[in-house]
Each structure stands twice: as C-alpha cells, then as structure tokens.
Motif scaffolding. Sequence first.
Motif, mmCIF file in Angstrom:
data_model
loop_
_atom_site.group_PDB
_atom_site.id
_atom_site.type_symbol
_atom_site.label_atom_id
_atom_site.label_comp_id
_atom_site.label_asym_id
_atom_site.label_seq_id
_atom_site.Cartn_x
_atom_site.Cartn_y
_atom_site.Cartn_z
ATOM 1 N N ASN A 120 0.795 -1.134 -0.069
ATOM 2 C CA ASN A 120 -0.017 0.109 0.062
ATOM 3 C C ASN A 120 1.011 1.173 0.072
ATOM 4 O O ASN A 120 0.582 2.292 -0.577
ATOM 5 C CB ASN A 120 -0.949 -0.045 1.108
ATOM 6 N N PHE A 121 2.032 1.105 0.460
ATOM 7 C CA PHE A 121 3.000 2.215 0.722
ATOM 8 C C PHE A 121 3.239 2.642 -0.873
ATOM 9 O O PHE A 121 3.663 3.816 -1.190
ATOM 10 C CB PHE A 121 4.108 2.197 1.743
ATOM 11 N N GLU A 122 3.681 1.557 -1.527
ATOM 12 C CA GLU A 122 4.345 1.626 -2.896
ATOM 13 C C GLU A 122 2.895 2.272 -3.812
ATOM 14 O O GLU A 122 3.273 2.999 -4.663
ATOM 15 C CB GLU A 122 4.785 0.308 -3.450
ATOM 16 N N PHE B 215 -4.734 2.688 -0.337
ATOM 17 C CA PHE B 215 -5.129 1.582 0.328
ATOM 18 C C PHE B 215 -5.878 0.568 -0.636
ATOM 19 O O PHE B 215 -7.036 0.724 -1.016
ATOM 20 C CB PHE B 215 -6.247 1.928 1.552
ATOM 21 N N PHE B 216 -4.881 -0.358 -1.085
ATOM 22 C CA PHE B 216 -5.334 -1.065 -2.300
ATOM 23 C C PHE B 216 -5.568 -0.267 -3.530
ATOM 24 O O PHE B 216 -4.783 0.490 -4.255
ATOM 25 C CB PHE B 216 -6.469 -2.257 -1.920
ATOM 26 N N THR B 217 -6.958 -0.154 -3.949
ATOM 27 C CA THR B 217 -7.383 0.715 -5.045
ATOM 28 C C THR B 217 -7.647 2.100 -4.808
ATOM 29 O O THR B 217 -8.034 3.029 -5.617
ATOM 30 C CB THR B 217 -8.448 0.043 -5.923
ATOM 31 N N ASP B 218 -7.866 2.451 -3.400
ATOM 32 C CA ASP B 218 -8.274 3.922 -3.036
ATOM 33 C C ASP B 218 -7.085 4.616 -2.601
ATOM 34 O O ASP B 218 -6.223 4.529 -1.624
ATOM 35 C CB ASP B 218 -8.986 3.499 -1.666
ATOM 36 N N LYS B 219 -6.625 5.493 -3.483
ATOM 37 C CA LYS B 219 -5.477 6.468 -3.380
ATOM 38 C C LYS B 219 -5.580 7.265 -2.101
ATOM 39 O O LYS B 219 -6.738 7.808 -1.783
ATOM 40 C CB LYS B 219 -5.417 7.492 -4.572
ATOM 41 N N TRP B 220 -4.537 7.653 -1.529
ATOM 42 C CA TRP B 220 -4.454 8.468 -0.492
ATOM 43 C C TRP B 220 -4.688 10.022 -0.903
ATOM 44 O O TRP B 220 -4.223 10.221 -1.929
ATOM 45 C CB TRP B 220 -3.174 8.554 0.344
ATOM 46 N N PRO B 221 -5.116 10.923 -0.147
ATOM 47 C CA PRO B 221 -5.227 12.181 -0.737
ATOM 48 C C PRO B 221 -4.019 12.812 -0.722
ATOM 49 O O PRO B 221 -3.147 12.341 0.376
ATOM 50 C CB PRO B 221 -6.255 12.825 0.317
ATOM 51 N N GLN B 222 -3.650 13.900 -1.298
ATOM 52 C CA GLN B 222 -2.421 14.494 -1.338
ATOM 53 C C GLN B 222 -2.491 15.329 -0.151
ATOM 54 O O GLN B 222 -3.203 15.756 0.629
ATOM 55 C CB GLN B 222 -2.381 15.483 -2.323
ATOM 56 N N ALA B 223 -1.160 15.417 0.429
ATOM 57 C CA ALA B 223 -0.745 16.251 1.663
ATOM 58 C C ALA B 223 -0.919 17.738 1.450
ATOM 59 O O ALA B 223 -0.697 18.103 0.286
ATOM 60 C CB ALA B 223 0.692 16.014 2.155
ATOM 61 N N LYS B 224 -1.464 18.191 2.253
ATOM 62 C CA LYS B 224 -1.687 19.772 2.320
ATOM 63 C C LYS B 224 -0.604 20.783 2.337
ATOM 64 O O LYS B 224 -0.329 21.689 1.759
ATOM 65 C CB LYS B 224 -2.792 20.349 3.111
ATOM 66 N N LEU B 225 0.559 19.999 3.230
ATOM 67 C CA LEU B 225 1.694 20.864 3.161
ATOM 68 C C LEU B 225 2.597 20.480 1.993
ATOM 69 O O LEU B 225 2.873 19.277 1.915
ATOM 70 C CB LEU B 225 2.503 20.340 4.710
ATOM 71 N N HIS C 287 -3.125 8.074 11.193
ATOM 72 C CA HIS C 287 -3.062 8.041 9.697
ATOM 73 C C HIS C 287 -3.945 6.953 9.272
ATOM 74 O O HIS C 287 -4.603 7.281 8.162
ATOM 75 C CB HIS C 287 -1.559 7.744 9.364
ATOM 76 N N ASN C 288 -3.967 5.889 9.715
ATOM 77 C CA ASN C 288 -4.754 4.902 9.419
ATOM 78 C C ASN C 288 -6.460 5.026 9.459
ATOM 79 O O ASN C 288 -7.004 4.728 8.330
ATOM 80 C CB ASN C 288 -4.767 3.432 10.208
ATOM 81 N N LYS D 254 -7.728 10.683 6.676
ATOM 82 C CA LYS D 254 -7.620 9.270 6.707
ATOM 83 C C LYS D 254 -6.662 8.716 5.498
ATOM 84 O O LYS D 254 -6.891 9.178 4.291
ATOM 85 C CB LYS D 254 -8.799 8.450 6.645
ATOM 86 N N ARG D 255 -5.460 8.280 5.749
ATOM 87 C CA ARG D 255 -4.521 7.653 4.916
ATOM 88 C C ARG D 255 -4.357 6.032 5.154
ATOM 89 O O ARG D 255 -3.331 5.676 5.572
ATOM 90 C CB ARG D 255 -3.505 8.108 4.582
ATOM 91 N N GLN D 256 -5.562 5.280 5.023
ATOM 92 C CA GLN D 256 -5.411 3.796 5.592
ATOM 93 C C GLN D 256 -4.243 3.020 4.893
ATOM 94 O O GLN D 256 -4.263 3.042 3.581
ATOM 95 C CB GLN D 256 -6.838 3.286 5.239
ATOM 96 N N MET D 257 -3.750 2.309 5.556
ATOM 97 C CA MET D 257 -2.819 1.162 5.133
ATOM 98 C C MET D 257 -2.877 -0.136 5.394
ATOM 99 O O MET D 257 -2.404 -1.002 4.852
ATOM 100 C CB MET D 257 -1.376 1.883 5.453
#
Length: 162
Positions: free
Chosen positions: A25-27, A31-41, A80-81, A127-130
Amino acid sequence: MQIDELENNIAQDLAVDLLDEFDRNFERKGFFTDKWPQAKLINNKGSLMMRSGNLRRSIEYDVKKNTISFTSSLPYAAIHNEGGEITVTEKMKRYFWAMYKQAKGVQASQWKALALMKVGHKIKVTKRQMVGNHPQVAGIVKDVIDRNMAEFNNELAKQFKK
C-alpha cells in the motif's frame, strides 16, 4: 497433518500475505485501489507516508490461535490509518517554529501558519489507511484457504494410499 496444524498454517500464511499487501500500500500510495489524498503541506522530502519509512517498517502481525492482529509501535500510526483530529500542544508549536526557521518560501509560510495556531486548536488529519479490511483482503483470505486446503487434501490422499 492435523486440523489444528491446518488452522495454524492458514493463519500464518494469511498473516504473511496480508502484511506483504499492506506493505505494498505504501508503494501504491493508497489502500489497495483507494488512493491517499495529497498532503496539504508542500514538502520536498517525498510522499507524506514514506518520508522516513518508519511507519511502513513498524507494521507487525501477531497470530494467536485463529486471530491475526496487525499493530504498529508508532503513536501516529492509528491517526493516519483511521483519520481524526489532533490537538495543538505547546511542544507542537515549538516544533512548528523550528521547522519554520529551517524552511524557505511557501514551506516557511505553511510552518508559520501552524506555529501561530493557539494551543488547543484541532487539526484534522485525513485518513490514509494502510491496514484493515478491504474487498481485496477477502480475495487474499480465499486464496490462502484454498491453497492450504489443497495441500491438506493432498496430504490426506497420501495417507489413504498407504
């Protein structure tokens, strides 16, 4: 092979396969097919979830009987999760000021804005679920069970042929 050995093999294989997928998921930066949102910073140190690699390396599993638990020793893993809110503390403000002094340009203004927040202010952490349940986890469970059952059936067939 006994039934309890089969159950243990399934649990161990499942834990290893899921840990591998959660690591991927880190690569995938999601989380599988659900992309993490971009960081605001804005930050030039890489992906938010991969800056040091500590979070990725901290995920471990524990198998007890037929239960598998995934944990992390890092205090920020859960936020984070799962997402949520954190409360600004005086210590955080000192850290923000230190980062402001090191930063340049847009980054500096972002750290300054954080440093100027009042103690007690709530910061929303996206939420950036891993780790957790996902439809693909069910597929992995099915594959592991099928693979182990086939092996068990082969062992059983060998026993009957003797």
